[in-house]
Design an enzyme around this catalytic site. Structure first.
Site, PDB file in Angstrom:
ATOM      1  N   GLU A  18     -30.137 -39.356  12.365  1.00 55.85           N
ATOM      2  CA  GLU A  18     -30.042 -40.429  13.103  1.00 55.85           C
ATOM      3  C   GLU A  18     -29.323 -41.704  12.379  1.00 55.85           C
ATOM      4  OE1 GLU A  18     -33.637 -41.754  15.567  1.00 55.85           O
ATOM      5  OE2 GLU A  18     -34.478 -40.232  14.198  1.00 55.85           O
ATOM      6  N   SER A 167     -35.495 -39.960  18.484  1.00 53.28           N
ATOM      7  CA  SER A 167     -34.454 -40.042  19.179  1.00 53.28           C
ATOM      8  C   SER A 167     -34.252 -38.597  19.918  1.00 53.28           C
ATOM      9  CB  SER A 167     -33.106 -40.056  18.260  1.00 53.28           C
ATOM     10  OG  SER A 167     -32.942 -41.482  17.982  1.00 53.28           O
ATOM     11  N   SER A 305     -29.955 -49.927  23.574  1.00 55.46           N
ATOM     12  CA  SER A 305     -31.445 -49.749  23.568  1.00 55.46           C
ATOM     13  C   SER A 305     -32.256 -50.387  24.419  1.00 55.46           C
ATOM     14  CB  SER A 305     -31.856 -50.055  22.100  1.00 55.46           C
ATOM     15  OG  SER A 305     -31.204 -49.566  21.098  1.00 55.46           O
TER      16      SER A 305
END
Length: 337
Positions: A18, A167, A305
């Site tokens: 990530e 994720s 996000s």
């Protein structure tokens, strides 16, 4: 006399898969910290573990941590995945007495480890999907027995996911037993520990949590997630343009919103999170069941996000959201002393 600005080291990157998402989170935080209140400094951990903190040359871990207090009053942790989100860097900062945002090492570790967090959720009275943990060592030694175990305990489809990654990396929906080995191999590419879970048909909803400087916990408006790129909210759906429709507040009744918010607070407290978090749920309207899937102790703060969008819906601008996270970290340290 003007008060001194707080020196904030925004730390992104890291060795996990990530890495790039973390860099985007760090850049977003750095750009939006109020310069009237803060002196921000952007720092990066490379994929091979070098710490890049101006004005120093690339540093190893221990040397880098020894330098932080000379350039920062607090670290805003913008790392995602292993090392940054599993308690490793938090233990390092605690060892050296460095202030940082977000949860402590134990909560970070438990939150990242889905098998452990599931136990905490159940103990708090929250529903979790049926699941079984499978180590690569066991699978490698007794592959046929593992497949039979899954066949006995699940109806398909099932979800195969790494038990200690974020994720949605390495996650797949397995629609038939004949594909389970492929799903597990995909998981073991990223982690030595897999979690197989019953696939819950329903509406995917996320809910962020914010603590204030007094330690009071409040839930943000929940977000309904409708993936467009794929059939579930995977890595591409989370970060690609147009990957998913994210509707805030979620299109559910106020009573269901309140249940989701209460469950998100319960999940936050069950793990022992600090500052902020985001819990992910599946709500099954037919049976009115709410299942918690996981918790994110360091939810993303990129333009795509969910947490910043929920904060905006609650009337909290992104700079103010960052203020809340920093203030909570400072006051938490004071309360713990």
């Amino acid at each position: 006399m003007q008060s001194k600005k707080l020196r904030v080291l925004v730390l992104g990157g890291g060795p996990s898969v990530e890495h790039e998402v973390s860099l985007r989170t760090a850049q977003m935080i750095y750009e939006h910290l109020d310069r009237a209140l803060y002196e921000p400094r952007l720092a990066t951990i490379t994929k091979d573990g070098a710490w890049l903190i101006a004005p120093f040359p690339p540093l190893g871990e221990e040397e880098a941590v020894s330098k932080i207090k000379s350039v920062a009053d607090i670290v805003f942790v913008a790392l995602h995945g292993e090392y940054g989100e599993d308690g490793t860097v938090q233990r390092l900062f605690d060892k050296h007495g460095i202030r940082y945002t977000g949860s402590g090492p134990r909560a970070s570790f438990v939150g990242m480890h889905k098998l452990l967090s599931r136990d905490r959720f159940r103990a708090a009275g929250l529903l979790v999907p049926q699941g079984i943990g499978i180590s690569y060592t066991l699978y490698d030694r007794a592959q046929n027995d593992v497949v039979k175990l899954i066949a006995r305990n699940f109806s398909f489809p099932v979800v195969a996911k790494p038990a200690d990654r974020g994720s949605s990396i390495g996650v797949s929906i397995v629609h038939a037993l004949s594909y389970i080995e492929r799903g597990l191999h995909n998981v073991f590419h990223y982690s030595p520990l897999a979690l197989t879970e019953a696939y819950i048909h329903g509406r995917e909803i996320a809910c962020g949590i914010l603590e204030d400087e007094n330690g009071n916990t409040a839930a943000l408006p929940p977000t309904e997630i409708i993936p467009r790129k794929n059939i579930f909210f995977d890595y591409e759906s989370k970060y690609a343009d147009g990957g998913a429709d994210e509707i805030t507040p979620a299109r559910v009744s106020l009573a269901i919103q309140a249940r989701i918010q209460e469950a998100a607070i319960a999940a936050h407290r069950a793990i022992g999170c600090r500052g902020y978090s985001r819990a992910d749920f599946i709500w099954r309207p037919e049976t009115d069941q709410l299942f918690v899937l996981e918790i994110n102790t360091l939810p993303g703060l990129t333009k795509a996000s969910i947490l910043p969008k929920e904060a905006q819906a609650a009337g909290i601008s992104f700079p103010h959201l960052l203020d809340r996270i920093i203030s909570s970290a400072i006051e938490t340290e004071v309360r713990l002393q």
